[in-house]
Design a protein around this motif. Structure first.
Motif, mmCIF file in Angstrom:
data_model
loop_
_atom_site.group_PDB
_atom_site.id
_atom_site.type_symbol
_atom_site.label_atom_id
_atom_site.label_comp_id
_atom_site.label_asym_id
_atom_site.label_seq_id
_atom_site.Cartn_x
_atom_site.Cartn_y
_atom_site.Cartn_z
ATOM 1 N N ASP A 1 0.821 -1.213 0.000
ATOM 2 C CA ASP A 1 0.000 0.000 0.000
ATOM 3 C C ASP A 1 0.860 1.270 0.000
ATOM 4 O OD1 ASP A 1 0.851 -0.690 2.520
ATOM 5 O OD2 ASP A 1 -0.925 0.019 3.551
ATOM 6 N N GLU A 2 2.090 1.117 -0.468
ATOM 7 C CA GLU A 2 3.014 2.226 -0.729
ATOM 8 C C GLU A 2 3.361 3.043 0.513
ATOM 9 O OE1 GLU A 2 1.701 4.495 -4.118
ATOM 10 O OE2 GLU A 2 2.287 2.911 -5.516
ATOM 11 N N GLN A 3 3.607 2.344 1.595
ATOM 12 C CA GLN A 3 4.129 2.970 2.809
ATOM 13 C C GLN A 3 5.637 2.725 2.866
ATOM 14 O OE1 GLN A 3 2.161 4.791 5.154
ATOM 15 N NE2 GLN A 3 0.772 4.611 3.412
ATOM 16 N N VAL A 4 6.404 3.768 3.193
ATOM 17 C CA VAL A 4 7.860 3.607 3.305
ATOM 18 C C VAL A 4 8.179 3.073 4.695
ATOM 19 C CG1 VAL A 4 10.096 4.744 3.200
ATOM 20 C CG2 VAL A 4 8.232 5.531 1.722
ATOM 21 N N VAL A 5 8.699 1.835 4.737
ATOM 22 C CA VAL A 5 9.001 1.201 6.020
ATOM 23 C C VAL A 5 10.504 1.028 6.192
ATOM 24 C CG1 VAL A 5 6.799 -0.017 6.196
ATOM 25 C CG2 VAL A 5 8.719 -1.112 5.024
ATOM 26 N N THR B 1 2.947 -7.030 0.834
ATOM 27 C CA THR B 1 2.214 -6.989 2.101
ATOM 28 C C THR B 1 1.833 -5.557 2.462
ATOM 29 O OG1 THR B 1 3.616 -8.847 2.826
ATOM 30 C CG2 THR B 1 2.281 -7.759 4.512
ATOM 31 N N ALA B 2 0.596 -5.372 2.856
ATOM 32 C CA ALA B 2 0.164 -4.049 3.322
ATOM 33 C C ALA B 2 0.795 -3.772 4.676
ATOM 34 C CB ALA B 2 -1.358 -3.996 3.434
ATOM 35 N N TYR B 3 1.014 -2.492 4.973
ATOM 36 C CA TYR B 3 1.701 -2.157 6.218
ATOM 37 C C TYR B 3 1.007 -2.729 7.451
ATOM 38 C CZ TYR B 3 3.832 0.358 10.047
ATOM 39 O OH TYR B 3 4.468 0.644 11.222
ATOM 40 N N ALA B 4 -0.307 -2.633 7.496
ATOM 41 C CA ALA B 4 -1.058 -3.113 8.663
ATOM 42 C C ALA B 4 -0.928 -4.622 8.851
ATOM 43 C CB ALA B 4 -2.525 -2.720 8.539
ATOM 44 N N GLU B 5 -0.521 -5.325 7.796
ATOM 45 C CA GLU B 5 -0.419 -6.783 7.857
ATOM 46 C C GLU B 5 1.011 -7.275 8.066
ATOM 47 O OE1 GLU B 5 -2.130 -7.909 4.163
ATOM 48 O OE2 GLU B 5 -4.179 -7.351 4.734
ATOM 49 N N LEU B 6 1.964 -6.364 8.193
ATOM 50 C CA LEU B 6 3.350 -6.779 8.410
ATOM 51 C C LEU B 6 3.485 -7.471 9.762
ATOM 52 C CD1 LEU B 6 5.411 -3.691 7.156
ATOM 53 C CD2 LEU B 6 5.192 -5.918 6.040
ATOM 54 N N ILE C 1 7.861 -3.167 12.855
ATOM 55 C CA ILE C 1 8.584 -2.562 11.746
ATOM 56 C C ILE C 1 8.085 -1.129 11.606
ATOM 57 C CG2 ILE C 1 8.975 -2.613 9.252
ATOM 58 C CD1 ILE C 1 8.619 -5.653 9.356
ATOM 59 N N PRO C 2 8.933 -0.136 11.820
ATOM 60 C CA PRO C 2 8.448 1.262 11.820
ATOM 61 C C PRO C 2 8.344 1.851 10.425
ATOM 62 C CG PRO C 2 10.760 1.204 12.399
ATOM 63 C CD PRO C 2 10.345 -0.231 12.205
ATOM 64 N N LEU C 3 7.593 2.915 10.339
ATOM 65 C CA LEU C 3 7.548 3.735 9.132
ATOM 66 C C LEU C 3 8.710 4.725 9.170
ATOM 67 C CD1 LEU C 3 3.743 4.527 9.256
ATOM 68 C CD2 LEU C 3 4.846 3.194 7.449
#
Length: 317
Positions: free
Chosen positions: A78-82, A102-107, A132-134
């Motif tokens: 979902d294009e979040q920089v982690v 994987t979507a960020y919320a599902e990591l 796992i932080p953003l």
């Protein structure tokens, strides 16, 4: 005879000019402006003292007084920089999945215990923070701490989003980014030339070629940071008895060619910082600083800080 004398005098003049400019590069190049100086750099936040690339690791390193955080970035589905090192989550979480799928919320969270990559037979057991932080979490928490970002994949969207975050948090003067691949570094520089870039591996090899041919003093450099390994540490990462003769020779040759005080002194005189990674022993800390490295990157920020305090190593004035 006259031709030979002419050639000899020309070569002599070139060598003398090259030697002069190697020592005094400001005669030809304007010194790069430095907005921060990294002496103490925490690799993945200090992977030997806290779980790598977690907020707990970053908080510990900053509280200790580190000059810079080193971290790695990927892009989720979902294009979040982690902030995470591996593209695949198997090693760090035990789940065989890719961050990009994987979507960020599902990591998944990190495992309770992770191996320390640059310390043989060493593991780090973490506390409660396994998330796992953003990247924006890091920027929010440490607005004044320089950050070294390794763009782990050749992804235009990732590069663009990292740049946007750096600009949003007004951190162009507190950030350096890049990757070992030249294509990634070129894209970073094109996306935002105001963010300093690292030398890629091909550019490191080119740099060495210029240095050993005497051409380096004449060539402009766009990079502001040289971040290189100390090849000799391979004997500490692997059992020396298991290294072949050719592996030992290649290690010796790479170390001899790369660990050059004259090269480091020339680059630092041009305002280019030199970081050596990833060093975890005091003898390697000492060697790096003796060679004129600007800074040392370590998995053990407490160990490096104690060494620097005992030896009076601080930021040059």
């Amino acid at each position: 005879m006259c031709a030979a004398v002419y050639v000899l005098s020309t070569v002599t003049g070139y060598v003398l000019t090259s030697a002069l400019l190697l020592k005094c590069p400001s005669l030809l190049h304007r010194r790069k402006r430095q907005t921060f100086l990294g002496r103490h750099i925490s690799h993945r936040g200090g992977a030997g003292e806290n779980l790598e690339n977690t907020m707990a690791a970053f908080k510990h390193a900053v509280a200790l007084g580190t000059d810079m955080l080193e971290l790695d970035c990927h892009l989720t589905k979902d294009e979040q920089v982690v902030v995470s090192h591996d593209a695949n989550l198997q090693r760090s979480t035990g789940i065989n999945a890719y961050i990009s799928d994987t979507a960020y919320a599902e990591l998944p969270p990190y495992l309770c215990k992770l191996g320390v990559t640059f310390q043989r037979e060493c593991f780090c057991e973490g506390g409660e923070d396994k998330r796992i932080p953003l990247l924006r979490d890091v920027f929010d928490a440490f607005p004044n701490t320089p950050v070294n970002i390794d763009i782990k994949v050749n992804n235009d969207t990732l590069i663009k989003k990292v740049s946007e975050l750096v600009v949003k948090y007004d951190r162009e003067h507190l950030t350096v980014w890049g990757n070992a691949r030249n294509q990634v570094v070129k894209k970073c520089y094109k996306e935002n030339p105001r963010i300093p870039v690292l030398f890629s591996l091909p550019r490191v090899l080119q740099l060495l070629g210029l240095f050993y041919t005497g051409l380096l003093p004449f060539v402009p450099l766009k990079e502001q940071f040289l971040e290189i390994p100390m090849p000799s540490i391979i004997t500490k990462l692997k059992d020396p008895n298991n290294l072949t003769r050719s592996q030992r020779f290649i290690t010796w040759l790479a170390d001899t060619l790369l660990m050059r005080k004259a090269l480091f002194d020339h680059l630092t005189a041009r305002g280019i910082q030199v970081y050596i990674w990833v060093l975890n022993d005091e003898e390697d800390f000492q060697r790096a600083f003796d060679l004129g490295a600007t800074g040392v990157m370590t998995d053990f920020p407490t160990r490096l800080k104690d060494f620097m305090d005992r030896n009076g190593i601080s930021k040059p004035q």
